[in-house]
Design an enzyme around this catalytic site. Structure first.
Site, PDB file in Angstrom:
ATOM      1  N   GLU A  68       0.855  -1.163   0.083  1.00 25.11           N
ATOM      2  CA  GLU A  68      -0.106   0.025  -0.034  1.00 25.11           C
ATOM      3  C   GLU A  68       0.846   1.136   0.101  1.00 25.11           C
ATOM      4  OE1 GLU A  68      -2.765  -0.185  -0.975  1.00 25.11           O
ATOM      5  OE2 GLU A  68      -3.247  -2.239  -0.332  1.00 25.11           O
TER       6      GLU A  68
ATOM      7  N   HIS B 147       1.956   1.932  -3.550  1.00 21.68           N
ATOM      8  CA  HIS B 147       0.996   2.846  -4.240  1.00 21.68           C
ATOM      9  C   HIS B 147       1.175   4.384  -3.945  1.00 21.68           C
ATOM     10  CE1 HIS B 147      -1.291  -0.098  -6.320  1.00 21.68           C
ATOM     11  NE2 HIS B 147      -1.592  -0.970  -5.158  1.00 21.68           N
TER      12      HIS B 147
ATOM     13  N   GLU C 153      -0.683  -2.577 -10.213  1.00 26.08           N
ATOM     14  CA  GLU C 153      -0.724  -3.378  -9.183  1.00 26.08           C
ATOM     15  C   GLU C 153       0.540  -4.351  -9.107  1.00 26.08           C
ATOM     16  OE1 GLU C 153      -2.707  -4.120  -6.562  1.00 26.08           O
ATOM     17  OE2 GLU C 153      -3.661  -2.380  -7.014  1.00 26.08           O
TER      18      GLU C 153
END
Length: 285
Positions: free
Chosen positions: A132, A135, A208
Site C-alpha cells: 500500500e 502505491h 498492481e
C-alpha cells in the site's frame, strides 16, 4: 518491459484514442469540451480522494494507543520507503483487505480491515502495508486519475456522438449520405468507450504489479507478501466485501467475487501471476 514503461505506453494509447475519436466525432472544439468536462468531474475526485475513499468504505481513524503495533509497522515502512507516515484507518469488516489513498504522500492514508489484523502474521501484514505504501510512493492515485480523465472524455465524446447521429448533425450534406462515414462514426461511438475502459483497466493491473514489486523491496520479504496475497484471495472469494464496484480497484485484492469477472475486465491481475512474480523475486533475493 518494465511496468513504468507499460503504463506510459498505455496512457499514450489512451491519449491517441481520444485524439482520433475526438477528431472523428466532435472535431477539435468538441474534443476540447469533452476533455474539460471530464477534467472537472475527475479533479474533484482526485483532490478529495482520501476523504471520499475513507467515507465510502466506512473507515475510522485508529489512534496509536488503540493499535501500537500497526502504527509502528506503518511508521517503520514509511521510513524505509522515504515517505511521511500516512494516517491509519480501520474498516469494520471481517473480510481481510487493505487500501491506500491520497493525492500525494503528504495527504495519504492507509486503511486495513478488522479481519486482516486477525488473519495475517506480522510479516505478512508488513508485506501488505508495504504494497500500500508503494502505491503512495508510485503516485498511483495521480496516474489512475489521469487515465480516468482521458477515458471519461472519450465516453463524453461517444455520448455526444449518439445525439449527433440521432439528429443527423455530422459533417456536411455529402458526409451524411456516405454510408461508410456513418458506419465509421457508429463504430467509434460504440467501440471507443469499451476500448478506453480496457486500456484504463490494463493500467490498473500494471500498477498492481508495480506495487507488488516496490512493496517487496520496501519490506525486503517478497515471500511474506506472496503468502498474504494467497490468504487474502481465498478469504475474499469466500466472504466478498460489500463495496462500490468503482472502489474495488483500490484494494490489494479484488474485494468482489471474482468468479464471474473476465480477466480482461478486471481491475487486478490474476493472483497466481502476482504470487509467481513475488516468488521469483524471493529466489533472486
Amino acid at each position: 518491459m518494465s511496468h513504468t514503461l507499460r503504463t506510459f505506453l498505455l496512457l499514450a494509447a489512451l491519449t491517441a484514442l481520444f485524439l482520433i475519436v475526438g477528431d472523428l466525432i466532435g472535431g477539435r472544439s468538441g474534443a476540447m469540451v469533452a476533455l474539460i468536462m471530464a477534467l472537472f468531474m475527475n479533479l474533484f475526485a482526485y483532490w478529495f480522494s482520501d476523504k471520499l475513499a475513507l467515507a465510502m468504505s466506512g473507515a475510522r481513524p485508529v489512534a496509536e494507543h488503540e493499535d501500537p503495533e500497526l502504527h509502528a509497522l506503518v511508521a517503520d515502512l514509511a521510513r524505509r520507503a522515504g515517505l511521511p507516515k500516512p494516517r491509519v484507518y480501520m474498516i469494520p469488516t471481517e473480510t481481510p483487505n487493505a487500501f491506500a489513498t491520497g493525492r500525494n504522500p503528504q495527504n495519504a492514508a492507509v486503511a486495513v480491515t478488522a479481519g486482516i489484523r486477525r488473519l495475517l502474521t506480522r510479516e505478512e501484514l508488513e508485506g501488505v502495508l508495504a504494497h500500500e505504501l508503494a502505491h503512495i510512493k508510485n503516485r498511483d492515485i495521480l496516474i489512475s486519475s489521469m487515465a480516468a480523465v482521458i477515458a471519461g472524455a472519450i465516453s463524453y465524446l461517444a455520448y455526444m456522438g449518439q445525439w449527433a447521429l440521432f439528429w443527423g448533425g455530422f459533417g456536411d450534406d455529402d458526409d451524411r449520405g456516405n454510408p461508410l462515414a456513418l458506419l465509421g462514426i457508429l463504430l467509434a461511438v460504440i467501440l471507443a468507450p469499451i476500448a478506453a475502459t480496457l486500456i484504463q483497466l490494463a493500467i490498473s493491473r500494471s500498477r498492481e504489479y508495480l506495487a507488488d514489486a516496490t512493496g517487496a523491496r520496501i519490506c525486503r520479504c517478497p515471500l511474506a507478501l506472496a503468502q498474504a496475497l494467497e490468504k487474502l484471495e481465498a478469504w475474499n472469494r469466500q466472504l466478498p466485501m460489500k463495496v462500490n464496484p468503482a472502489q474495488a480497484q483500490m484494494f490489494i485484492v479484488n474485494p468482489l467475487s471474482g468468479d464471474t469477472l473476465m480477466r480482461l475486465f478486471s481491475t487486478h491481475p490474476p493472483i497466481e501471476d502476482r504470487i509467481a512474480r513475488l516468488l521469483e523475486m524471493a529466489r533472486r533475493f
